[in-house]
Design a protein around this motif. Structure first.
Motif, PDB file in Angstrom:
ATOM      1  N   LEU B  23       0.832  -1.206   0.000  1.00 16.34           N
ATOM      2  CA  LEU B  23       0.000   0.000   0.000  1.00 16.34           C
ATOM      3  C   LEU B  23       0.864   1.253   0.000  1.00 16.34           C
ATOM      4  O   LEU B  23       0.414   2.322  -0.384  1.00 16.34           O
ATOM      5  CB  LEU B  23      -0.902   0.007   1.239  1.00 16.34           C
ATOM      6  CG  LEU B  23      -1.857  -1.183   1.351  1.00 16.34           C
ATOM      7  CD1 LEU B  23      -2.647  -1.092   2.633  1.00 16.34           C
ATOM      8  CD2 LEU B  23      -2.778  -1.217   0.142  1.00 16.34           C
ATOM      9  N   ASP B  25       3.468   1.890  -1.810  1.00 12.69           N
ATOM     10  CA  ASP B  25       4.156   2.303  -3.033  1.00 12.69           C
ATOM     11  C   ASP B  25       3.477   3.508  -3.665  1.00 12.69           C
ATOM     12  O   ASP B  25       2.429   3.957  -3.238  1.00 12.69           O
ATOM     13  CB  ASP B  25       4.357   1.141  -4.006  1.00 12.69           C
ATOM     14  CG  ASP B  25       3.103   0.830  -4.789  1.00 12.69           C
ATOM     15  OD1 ASP B  25       2.230   1.705  -4.941  1.00 12.69           O
ATOM     16  OD2 ASP B  25       2.987  -0.314  -5.268  1.00 12.69           O
ATOM     17  N   TRP B  27       1.808   4.320  -6.326  1.00 14.55           N
ATOM     18  CA  TRP B  27       0.583   4.401  -7.117  1.00 14.55           C
ATOM     19  C   TRP B  27      -0.608   3.616  -6.587  1.00 14.55           C
ATOM     20  O   TRP B  27      -1.759   3.902  -6.953  1.00 14.55           O
ATOM     21  CB  TRP B  27       0.880   3.933  -8.546  1.00 14.55           C
ATOM     22  CG  TRP B  27       1.954   4.730  -9.199  1.00 14.55           C
ATOM     23  CD1 TRP B  27       3.201   4.275  -9.564  1.00 14.55           C
ATOM     24  CD2 TRP B  27       1.919   6.122  -9.562  1.00 14.55           C
ATOM     25  NE1 TRP B  27       3.934   5.289 -10.124  1.00 14.55           N
ATOM     26  CE2 TRP B  27       3.172   6.430 -10.147  1.00 14.55           C
ATOM     27  CE3 TRP B  27       0.959   7.110  -9.448  1.00 14.55           C
ATOM     28  CZ2 TRP B  27       3.468   7.712 -10.611  1.00 14.55           C
ATOM     29  CZ3 TRP B  27       1.256   8.378  -9.903  1.00 14.55           C
ATOM     30  CH2 TRP B  27       2.500   8.666 -10.478  1.00 14.55           C
ATOM     31  N   VAL B  29      -2.361   3.307  -3.732  1.00 15.01           N
ATOM     32  CA  VAL B  29      -3.456   4.021  -3.072  1.00 15.01           C
ATOM     33  C   VAL B  29      -4.234   4.874  -4.073  1.00 15.01           C
ATOM     34  O   VAL B  29      -5.466   4.923  -4.049  1.00 15.01           O
ATOM     35  CB  VAL B  29      -2.906   4.917  -1.947  1.00 15.01           C
ATOM     36  CG1 VAL B  29      -3.947   5.924  -1.477  1.00 15.01           C
ATOM     37  CG2 VAL B  29      -2.436   4.059  -0.781  1.00 15.01           C
ATOM     38  N   LEU B  30      -3.490   5.491  -4.963  1.00 12.75           N
ATOM     39  CA  LEU B  30      -4.108   6.367  -5.947  1.00 12.75           C
ATOM     40  C   LEU B  30      -5.072   5.610  -6.859  1.00 12.75           C
ATOM     41  O   LEU B  30      -6.173   6.077  -7.157  1.00 12.75           O
ATOM     42  CB  LEU B  30      -2.999   7.005  -6.775  1.00 12.75           C
ATOM     43  CG  LEU B  30      -3.222   8.433  -7.236  1.00 12.75           C
ATOM     44  CD1 LEU B  30      -3.674   9.293  -6.081  1.00 12.75           C
ATOM     45  CD2 LEU B  30      -1.960   8.970  -7.849  1.00 12.75           C
ATOM     46  N   TYR B  33      -8.156   4.479  -4.992  1.00 15.43           N
ATOM     47  CA  TYR B  33      -8.992   5.661  -4.798  1.00 15.43           C
ATOM     48  C   TYR B  33      -9.792   5.999  -6.052  1.00 15.43           C
ATOM     49  O   TYR B  33     -10.975   6.343  -5.983  1.00 15.43           O
ATOM     50  CB  TYR B  33      -8.105   6.841  -4.396  1.00 15.43           C
ATOM     51  CG  TYR B  33      -8.845   8.120  -4.139  1.00 15.43           C
ATOM     52  CD1 TYR B  33      -9.449   8.348  -2.902  1.00 15.43           C
ATOM     53  CD2 TYR B  33      -8.949   9.097  -5.120  1.00 15.43           C
ATOM     54  CE1 TYR B  33     -10.128   9.527  -2.660  1.00 15.43           C
ATOM     55  CE2 TYR B  33      -9.625  10.278  -4.884  1.00 15.43           C
ATOM     56  CZ  TYR B  33     -10.216  10.494  -3.654  1.00 15.43           C
ATOM     57  OH  TYR B  33     -10.894  11.662  -3.427  1.00 15.43           O
ATOM     58  N   GLN B  48      -7.265   9.791 -15.626  1.00 14.34           N
ATOM     59  CA  GLN B  48      -7.655  10.315 -14.325  1.00 14.34           C
ATOM     60  C   GLN B  48      -6.444  10.659 -13.470  1.00 14.34           C
ATOM     61  O   GLN B  48      -6.375  11.717 -12.852  1.00 14.34           O
ATOM     62  CB  GLN B  48      -8.512   9.285 -13.564  1.00 14.34           C
ATOM     63  CG  GLN B  48      -9.941   9.180 -14.051  1.00 14.34           C
ATOM     64  CD  GLN B  48     -10.694  10.484 -13.861  1.00 14.34           C
ATOM     65  OE1 GLN B  48     -10.656  11.087 -12.794  1.00 14.34           O
ATOM     66  NE2 GLN B  48     -11.374  10.935 -14.901  1.00 14.34           N
ATOM     67  N   ILE B  49      -5.501   9.737 -13.418  1.00 10.55           N
ATOM     68  CA  ILE B  49      -4.340   9.939 -12.558  1.00 10.55           C
ATOM     69  C   ILE B  49      -3.395  10.977 -13.157  1.00 10.55           C
ATOM     70  O   ILE B  49      -2.811  11.790 -12.449  1.00 10.55           O
ATOM     71  CB  ILE B  49      -3.631   8.603 -12.301  1.00 10.55           C
ATOM     72  CG1 ILE B  49      -4.574   7.672 -11.542  1.00 10.55           C
ATOM     73  CG2 ILE B  49      -2.348   8.809 -11.537  1.00 10.55           C
ATOM     74  CD1 ILE B  49      -4.055   6.291 -11.311  1.00 10.55           C
ATOM     75  N   LEU B  97      -8.519   3.400   4.211  1.00  9.91           N
ATOM     76  CA  LEU B  97      -7.807   4.245   3.267  1.00  9.91           C
ATOM     77  C   LEU B  97      -8.339   5.674   3.284  1.00  9.91           C
ATOM     78  O   LEU B  97      -7.570   6.643   3.327  1.00  9.91           O
ATOM     79  CB  LEU B  97      -7.973   3.654   1.863  1.00  9.91           C
ATOM     80  CG  LEU B  97      -6.860   3.896   0.893  1.00  9.91           C
ATOM     81  CD1 LEU B  97      -5.547   3.411   1.460  1.00  9.91           C
ATOM     82  CD2 LEU B  97      -7.155   3.191  -0.422  1.00  9.91           C
TER      83      LEU B  97
END
Lengths: 127, 127
Positions: B23, B25, B27, B29-30, B33, B48-49, B97
């Motif tokens: 978790l 690293d 990317w 979590v992103l 999300y 999106q990211i 999270l």
DNA sequence: CGGCATCCCTTTGGATACTG
DNA sequence: CAGTATCCAAAGGGATGCCG
């Protein structure tokens, strides 16, 4: 609330990601967790964590101090004694942090099972 | 609950840390999300990211799939269409999270202020 | 479109030695 | 004891090219 960087801004990071990234490094969470029950000195932290190098412990504690999560108190004795403890801000992190830890504790078996069961996709689906 | 590695075991990691490290690293979590609100295809996630490379998006999604947090569905069309969504396990992570994210949102100002106010300790007195 | 393979630069972090 | 400095190996991750 958005976690992705503003479209046009290549230089500025999302401030939330900035904070999250710090928590994401290898030792930060571990150190905060160890300080949950109170003050520890440098060598005690090192012993508790076990597999952290002196270099990374010092470095990570500096960052935590900079970010206002940890207090550093030096006693000008010989030999020196340095004690670390959570600030109020650091304590406020414990709630969310322990939720994550609890989730990991509750679900790591399932994660491991998923990994064991995983078979990489054939790359192409035959029609 | 202990997060440090068992003293004698140098080869085995603490399983909780194993999950937490993932978790942590850049990317993971992103991506979780972004999938909170439902299914997205590869290119939509990328858009999106914004600042994730194709390589890292594919790689991180693979890991999430292996860990049982994300479903991958391939439509054998031309051109191909691949959709990603959270599994039940993935959804169960959203609670903890979002707590972390909320904490970061609530406190990043204070963290930035602490950084700005920080003055490194003298360490050495100049002669 | 959704990848994987390769190249290569950057960052991370361990080991070691040295100092107040 | 509690660091800092240096060196070096391993991991992270972007850019590019190719392919189903």
């Amino acid at each position: 609330m958005s976690l992705h960087r503003p479209k046009g801004e290549m230089a500025e990071k999302c401030p939330i990601r900035d904070v999250l990234d710090r928590l994401g490094d290898r030792w930060t969470v571990l150190i905060i967790y160890e300080l949950e029950n109170g003050t520890l000195r440098f060598s005690e932290l090192r012993k508790q964590i076990g597999d952290i190098s002196q270099r990374m412990l010092a470095q990570t504690l500096r960052t935590l101090e900079q970010d206002g999560l940890v207090n550093r108190k030096v006693y000008p004795t010989v030999p020196p004694r340095v004690e670390y403890s959570l600030t109020e801000l650091g304590v406020s992190l414990l709630g969310p942090l322990n939720q994550m830890i609890a989730w990991a504790a509750d679900n790591h078996e399932q994660v491991r099972a998923a990994r064991a069961a995983y078979v990489p996709p054939p790359q192409q689906v035959a029609l």
